[in-house]
Structure formats: C-alpha cells, structure tokens
Scaffold this active site. Structure first.
Site, PDB file in Angstrom:
ATOM      1  CG  ASP A 143      -5.695   8.778  -0.562  1.00 24.13           C
ATOM      2  OD1 ASP A 143      -4.999   9.384  -0.789  1.00 24.13           O
ATOM      3  OD2 ASP A 143      -6.148   7.856  -2.366  1.00 24.13           O
ATOM      4  CG  ASP A 452      -2.390  -0.694 -12.885  1.00 22.23           C
ATOM      5  OD1 ASP A 452      -3.278  -0.478 -13.995  1.00 22.23           O
ATOM      6  OD2 ASP A 452      -2.194  -1.714 -11.507  1.00 22.23           O
TER       7      ASP A 452
HETATM    8  O1  LIG Z   1      -8.409   5.947  -2.840  1.00 24.68           O
HETATM    9  C1  LIG Z   1      -7.324   5.047  -3.397  1.00 24.68           C
HETATM   10  C2  LIG Z   1      -7.947   3.993  -3.499  1.00 24.68           C
HETATM   11  C3  LIG Z   1      -7.162   2.592  -3.287  1.00 24.68           C
HETATM   12  N1  LIG Z   1      -5.581   3.113  -2.756  1.00 24.68           N
HETATM   13  C4  LIG Z   1      -4.320   2.224  -2.638  1.00 24.68           C
HETATM   14  O2  LIG Z   1      -4.438   1.811  -3.351  1.00 24.68           O
HETATM   15  C5  LIG Z   1      -3.965   0.522  -3.532  1.00 24.68           C
HETATM   16  C6  LIG Z   1      -4.527  -0.902  -4.147  1.00 24.68           C
HETATM   17  O3  LIG Z   1      -6.409  -0.500  -4.247  1.00 24.68           O
HETATM   18  P1  LIG Z   1      -6.868  -2.372  -2.998  1.00 24.68           P
HETATM   19  O4  LIG Z   1      -7.879  -1.916  -2.589  1.00 24.68           O
HETATM   20  O5  LIG Z   1      -5.636  -3.368  -2.566  1.00 24.68           O
HETATM   21  O6  LIG Z   1      -6.911  -3.176  -4.921  1.00 24.68           O
HETATM   22  P2  LIG Z   1      -6.409  -4.296  -5.637  1.00 24.68           P
HETATM   23  O7  LIG Z   1      -7.255  -5.128  -6.219  1.00 24.68           O
HETATM   24  O8  LIG Z   1      -5.301  -4.932  -4.368  1.00 24.68           O
HETATM   25  O9  LIG Z   1      -5.178  -3.178  -6.347  1.00 24.68           O
HETATM   26  C7  LIG Z   1      -4.800  -4.079  -7.836  1.00 24.68           C
HETATM   27  O10 LIG Z   1      -5.839  -3.420  -8.460  1.00 24.68           O
HETATM   28  C8  LIG Z   1      -5.616  -0.969  -9.050  1.00 24.68           C
HETATM   29  C9  LIG Z   1      -6.199  -1.254  -9.641  1.00 24.68           C
HETATM   30  O11 LIG Z   1      -7.557  -1.766 -10.272  1.00 24.68           O
HETATM   31  C10 LIG Z   1      -3.714  -1.151  -8.490  1.00 24.68           C
HETATM   32  O12 LIG Z   1      -3.185  -0.560  -8.961  1.00 24.68           O
HETATM   33  C11 LIG Z   1      -3.025  -2.352  -7.305  1.00 24.68           C
HETATM   34  O13 LIG Z   1      -2.079  -1.887  -7.313  1.00 24.68           O
HETATM   35  C12 LIG Z   1      -3.341  -3.157  -7.961  1.00 24.68           C
HETATM   36  O14 LIG Z   1      -2.576  -4.328  -6.504  1.00 24.68           O
HETATM   37  C13 LIG Z   1      -4.145  -0.241  -2.060  1.00 24.68           C
HETATM   38  O15 LIG Z   1      -2.801  -0.184  -1.020  1.00 24.68           O
HETATM   39  C14 LIG Z   1      -5.165   1.003  -1.312  1.00 24.68           C
HETATM   40  O16 LIG Z   1      -5.276   1.363  -0.794  1.00 24.68           O
HETATM   41  C15 LIG Z   1      -5.024   4.587  -2.495  1.00 24.68           C
HETATM   42  O17 LIG Z   1      -4.195   4.836  -2.065  1.00 24.68           O
HETATM   43  N2  LIG Z   1      -6.311   5.388  -2.754  1.00 24.68           N
END
Ligand SMILES: O=c1ccn([C@@H]2O[C@H](COP(=O)(O)OP(=O)(O)O[C@H]3O[C@H](CO)[C@@H](O)[C@H](O)[C@H]3O)[C@@H](O)[C@H]2O)c(=O)[nH]1
Ligand SMILES: [Mn+2]
Length: 735
Positions: A143, A452
C-alpha cells in the site's frame, strides 16, 4: 489405505469440565445479578420517595451496573457456553496431487514503519510452506507503492531460490530464515547438526542470507521517501529472467508484487480495500479456491498450516459449511513470564475457543485460510442472472467475472501478457469499486477499521461457519506492541472498529440477532468501548459520595451486602479460573485486570468519542499502523518487566487523572470510613481495589526517576483534571 481414508480429518472435542463450571457460574452469577437489580429498583423507589440521598449519583451507578451486566452477559454466553478444542490429522489428507491450490495474501503499508527485512521474511516463509509449490501463489500487497519494497521482493525471490530447496531437502521445521538462524540449533535442525553435508549447505545458505540482509539494508536507506500515496497500480510477477528455462523454477511457488492505484482524493478503505484488490488480481493470475491472509509482521512458523487448514476444508462432514479457518496470533517478541501489556491477548484467544463451539470464530485480520466462494458470496447468485447484473455486483472486468465461475486452467492463459496486464490495471484501479457491490455485499466490507470483524459478522449471518485451530506448535508468529503507547493505540483502533460496527447498519444485536443464533451475535456485541460508562460511573461517583458520607451500597449488616460481595468475588474467581485453565500463571490474572483498566481509562475513552464524532459527521477516522520498529531503551525496559510511560500524554492523562482521583478520595475519605464504616465499607473497596491493581501508575508518577517514568507535567495536569472531576462530580450531588 482404504481404512485410513475413512478416518476423520479432524475431531472437535467439547471441553466438558470447563463447560460445566462455566454454565454453573453463569447460572449463579446471573441469579445474583437479578437480585442486585431487585435491590437497586426497590431502593431507587425508596430514594425517589424520601430523597434521603441525591438521586443522580444513584442513577449513574445503576446505569453503570446495567452496562457492566450487559457486557458480562454478551461475553459469558458467547465465549463460555460451549468451549471446544479441535485436533487435525494432516497425515490423513489425500495425496498432494489431489490437494486444492492456495493463494497467500501478505499486506504491507509503509516501507519504513514496516521494515523490508521483516516483511520479506514473511514472504519467504509463506513461499516455503509445506505444500505443493505449483499449487501455491504468494502475493505481496504494497500500500506504500514503494520501489524499496519492490526491490526487496525481487531480492527475496532470488534468495528463496536457494532457501526453498534447502528447506525441502532437510525438511526444516522452521522456514522463516530470520527465525531459523536465530533459533538455538536444537530446535531449528533437530537431528541434522551432526551431518557434514548439512553443515556445509547451512554455511552456504547462511552466507547468502547475510548478503540478502545487507542488500535490503542498503536499499532501505530511502525507505521513507519511497512511500507514495499518489501512484498508478503496478503488478509484477517476480521471476528470474535468466533462469526461465531452469527446471528448478517449477519448484518455486508463484510470487507476485501488487501495488494498487492510489490517489490523494480517493478513499482507499485501508486494509479492506487492499484485500479486495488482492482478490481480483489473484483471480486473474492463479485463482486458487482458498487463500491465506497474513499481516506483513506475521510469518509462518510451522510449515504445515495449509495442510492443517485443509483438514477442515476437505472433511466431507464439515467442508460445505466452513467459510474460514482461523489460527491464533502468537508473537515471538513476547516474554511470557512478564507480558506486562497483555500483548498476547490470551483472553481473546480463550474467547475464540468458546465461540468455536457455536458457529465458529471471527476472522482476526491475519492467520486465516478462507474459501474464495464465501467472500464473493457466489452461493447467493441466482442461476439465471445476466452479465449486466453481475457487473453491477462485481465491477466491469469480464475476465474477473469469468474467473468466478471456473477455476483458471493453464489453457485459459492464451491471453497475451499485454491483455492480462490491462485487465490487472483495471481491477486494481482505485475507481473499480465505484457503483459496485464491493465493500458492501461483495468482498471485505468497508467503512470501519475492523474489516475482519464486520466481514465475519456478515458471513456468519449468511450461514457460513468457521473453525479455530490452535495446535501446540504455533503455525504463525508475529510482532506485537511491547510498549504502552503502541498497545493503547492498537486497542483504540480495535475498540473504534467494534463501535463503528455497532453504530452501522450491521449492528450485531439488530442485523446479527435477526440472521444468526443469538449466542453468536452476542459475541459481536461485546463493544469494549462501552466500558467507558462503568469506568466513569464507578471510578468517580461512589468516590465522591464517599467523601460526602453518602452511601450508595448496602450496609455491612444488611444481607444484601453479601450479595454485592458475592458478585465481586465470583467475577474475580471466574477470571482466575479462565486464566489458569488456559495454562497461564496467576500473575496474568493481575496483568489482564490492570491492562483492562488502563485500556478503559485511555483507549476506550478515545474510541468511544471518535466513533460518536464520526457517526454525527464531525470526524473522519484513519488507520493508525501499529508500531513495529523497536526502540532500544523501551525494549530493555520491557525485558526487565518495567512499564514504559514514554507514551503520548493524551493517552496517559485520563488514566492518571482517574488514579489520582481515586487515591485522593480514598486517603481523604479514611476518617469518614472509620466514622461510618458500616455504611461506607463497600464504597471504600472500589477505590482501594483500583489503587492496588494500578500501583504501577503510582510508581511511575512518584517513585520512579528513570526516563520511562511518567513526566511531571503529565502528573500535574492529571492532578488539575482530577480536581475538576471532583468539582463537576460534586455538582451532581445537588440533584
Ligand atoms: O491501509 C492499510 C493499513 C494496514 N495495512 C496492513 O494491515 C496489517 C495490519 O496492520 P497493523 O498496523 O500491523 O495492525 P495490527 O493492530 O497489528 O493488526 C490487527 O488489527 C487489524 C484490524 O484493526 C487487522 O487487520 C490485523 O490483521 C490485525 O493483526 C499490516 O500488515 C498493514 O501493512 C494495509 O495493508 N493497508
Ligand atoms: Mn500487526
């Protein structure tokens, strides 16, 4: 062979002892709560008549108790009613040539906030899954549209050409290179260490990994500058031009880089938008009937996850209904002896075990295998639908619509590379979703940061089931926040997501309860940010009344006192039982309680306000990425089990204010407690409990001098705010 075919691929055991304990608790605690409300209603009518004590504080306490009870009912019935545990038997699966293909989607969003090396380790680990390589295709969604990431993927491919054969040859149990090289030899190589050929091969591959690492490091210098929010889409199948004729290439899964089109004036719908583009792009390239979703920081640890998931998808008994199979998120950066931020989220995973006994767990963003048909909703399309209507749902790409109806066969690929590239550009453009059902009825649902959760809710409503598989050896390992700031930021996003859903047309108790089992819909109705109501009610009002000598709870000599004591003790004991029976230590009970209070005093407050402001149109939410770059000093403190309060003052002030307020009211109230002990004891227990559980805040404000302590300015501001709370709260006593 015959008999082994008939053996089940998976077994679901109901955890009977726990189930009996849980139901007994629900019954007894439920009756006690009914008695509590009986007491409240009768005393309320008395107060209205006599006006012996002010009405408003009493009403606030009742509302808080109602909200707490609501959340308790939602949580207990959904997650404790029928806990199960599943066992899978991958060795009973059919031969490799009968296994279905799988696509893997990995998501990254920012080249400097999500370092390339970590992301590429996830990519390589997915390519090395123990699954037929010709049935595996790995897609990386970028992204950030960054050339740094694109370069890194190309390098990852080159390294994987050596790494994958090495993994296969020695049947390695750890296939993420970083994790493999940093593991102790024993766990990494099993019995191979003594074999000289292996030792030589390992040396070569270790050197190649070091070169790979170095190349990425050099390349990452401009990571931040390479991030772009304004770029056309770019889709590239990664291959080594010189080795096209190389037969070894067949041993490699497909690797595809995808950067969807991004324009500043377009809403990109965060990860849900990226997921939907991945669905369409992969449909035109490999179109596997199943796909695995991974966050960039979540690598494959046990390579057998795909086979384990297939045990559910291919089991003739469960297969037709299972929409997705969720594995837990476990983390390699947690020190389990003192997981002081409760980053392991074990309470959530315990909950999933419970809801798995109903119609199955929700998708948790990462680590789930999904059936493509379920996410498209193809089973709901009428047989006689025409192309025009299909385009209204799925968008204008003919090729994509064709892919829905039949698996992609090699002979379908007569399309020239150019025609394919044009179609790929179309389906990954930022306007493709416009005027279609994408994000509404098709694919991942938009308009929330918890795509999700809402998508799971909708699919469960459509009759799909899901399953939760939690084997002893973790299948995926990731990175989680190990400092206060990141933890609270992540929690704010999650709580905001749940609240956005509750305020949307997919509100669980309306949309859900009408379409799925009531217990299942209760799972989705656990809106954490609602805890702000009891937090404000019970951490402020009884304390103010304590100072003024106004009783809100029964006297010690009143039989109803025992009822309140029972409710308090029974809920604490139940928590202890849940933690211990999950295999965690007693210390975790305290940590979970403390972290829950910190979340309530910070994340939930902001999530609540943000969701309401968005709802009335005053605010637009953003997806704040969870921090993945570790600060050395913070890491050291975490390793020592010391809280790090180098967090945003915005997050610290509300919880510190509440702490100071409780501490002050308790100390000032001591003479009153001695004076009117019989009437005020229950009320004194509340601040006392809060002060003890959150003692680390007092330490941070008063007793610590290190750089991780709470800044004096934060403490001073909190003192001022707690004084304001006291004044405003006192005004409520007038009514
Ligand atoms: O515009 C975006 C925003 C995020 N991501 C990806 O989404 C994932 C999750 O983002 P992260 O910052 O790691 O958030 P977490 O809080 O660790 O993620 C949890 O919470 C998210 C929902 O809030 C879920 O989508 C994730 O799968 C879950 O692991 C990462 O791989 C990001 O690269 C994108 O691809 N595009
Ligand atoms: Mn993450």
């Amino acid at each position: 062979m015959e008999s082994s075919c008939r053996l089940p691929l998976h077994v679901c055991h109901v955890k009977k002892t726990e189930m009996v304990i849980n139901r007994l608790h629900i019954f007894l605690h439920g009756i006690a709560l009914l008695a509590l409300f009986y007491y409240r209603i009768t005393t309320l009518s008395l107060i209205i008549k006599t006006r012996e004590i002010p009405l408003l504080p009493y009403l606030i306490v009742i509302v808080s108790e109602i909200v707490l009870t609501f959340l308790w009912v939602m949580h207990q019935l959904a997650t404790q009613w029928r806990p199960v545990k599943r066992t899978v038997y991958p060795e009973r699966l059919p031969e490799d040539d009968k296994l279905p293909p799988i696509d893997v989607f990995i998501f990254t969003a920012h080249p400097s906030q999500e370092p390339s090396l970590e992301v590429m380790n996830t990519v390589i680990s997915a390519m090395s899954l123990d699954y037929p390589p010709d049935k595996l295709a790995v897609y990386l969604s970028d992204d950030g549209g960054s050339y740094v990431t694109l370069y890194a993927v190309r390098e990852a491919w080159k390294f994987a050409r050596f790494w994958i054969p090495f993994c296969r040859k020695y049947e390695l149990r750890i296939r993420c290179p970083e994790s493999y090289f940093s593991a102790d030899e024993e766990s990494a190589d099993d019995k191979l260490t003594c074999c000289s050929e292996f030792a030589a091969d390992r040396k070569i591959i270790e050197k190649k990994y070091a070169e790979f690492q170095e190349a990425l490091e050099k390349n990452s210098v401009n990571a931040n500058a390479s991030y772009s929010r304004n770029h056309p889409s770019r889709i590239e199948v990664i291959r080594d031009e010189n080795t096209d004729s190389d037969p070894d290439q067949k041993e490699m899964p497909l690797l595809v880089y995808v950067a969807r089109e991004k324009r500043p004036d377009h809403h990109h719908h965060f990860k849900a938008g990226a997921l939907n583009v991945m669905l369409r792009v992969s449909a035109l390239i490999s179109n596997a009937p199943y796909f695995l979703v991974l966050d960039c920081d979540m690598y494959c640890y046990d390579p057998s996850s795909a086979r384990q998931a297939m045990c559910l998808f291919l089991d003739p008994e469960t297969s037709p209904q299972i929409g997705w199979v969720q594995f837990p998120q476990k983390f390699h950066n947690i020190i389990s002896e003192h997981d002081i931020y409760d980053s392991g989220h074990n309470s959530d995973w315990r909950g999933l075990q419970g809801v798995d006994g109903l119609r199955g767990p929700m998708m948790c963003g990462s680590n789930f295998f999904m059936r493509r048909e379920a996410i498209y909703g193809t089973d709901r399309i009428q047989k006689d639908i025409d192309l025009k209507q299909l385009k209204k749902s799925f968008g204008s790409s003919n090729e994509f619509i064709r892919s829905i109806y039949k698996p992609l066969l090699p002979e379908d690929r007569q399309n020239s590379a150019e025609a394919l590239q044009n179609e790929l550009q179309l389906v990954s453009s930022c306007s493709y979703d416009n005027d279609t059902e994408w994000g509404k009825e098709v694919g991942y649902i938009y308009n929330t940061v918890s795509e999700d959760m809402v998508t799971s809710l909708v699919l469960h409503c459509r009759g799909w089931r899901s399953a939760y598989v939690d084997p002893a050896r973790p299948c995926f390992l990731g990175v989680c926040p190990t400092n206060l700031n990141d933890m609270l930021v992540q929690q704010t996003r999650w709580a905001l997501g749940a609240m956005q859903i509750a305020l949307s047309r997919f509100s669980p108790l309306v949309y859900g309860a009408l379409r799925m089992s009531i217990l299942q819909s209760m799972f989705y109705a656990q809106v954490g940010s609602l805890y702000v109501v009891p937090v404000c009610g019970l951490a402020i009002m009884p304390q103010i009344c304590l100072l003024y000598g106004i009783p809100l709870y029964p006297k010690v000599s009143d039989p109803f006192f025992i009822l309140f004591a029972f409710i308090f003790i029974s809920s604490q004991l139940k928590h202890v039982q849940e933690v211990i029976s999950y295999g965690d230590s007693f210390k975790n009970v305290l940590i979970e309680l403390r972290v829950w209070m910190m979340r309530s005093g910070a994340s939930y407050v902001y999530a609540f306000l943000e969701a309401i402001m968005e709802w009335i149109g005053l605010h637009k939410t953003h997806f704040v990425l969870t921090g993945k770059v570790v600060d050395k000093e913070q890491a050291k403190r975490y390793e020592q089990g010391i809280y790090d309060f180098q967090a945003s003052p915005q997050l610290l002030v509300p919880m510190c204010s509440l702490y100071i307020f409780n501490l002050a009211t308790f100390i000032i109230g001591i003479p009153m407690i001695f004076h009117k002990g019989d009437e005020l004891l229950a009320q004194a227990v509340l601040p006392f409990f809060g002060i003890i559980v959150n003692y680390h805040l007092l330490e941070g404000m008063v007793f610590r001098q290190d750089s991780g302590c709470i800044a004096p300015s934060v403490t001073l501001l909190s003192v001022a705010i707690s004084a304001v709370i006291f004044c405003c709260g006192s005004l409520l006593l007038l009514y």
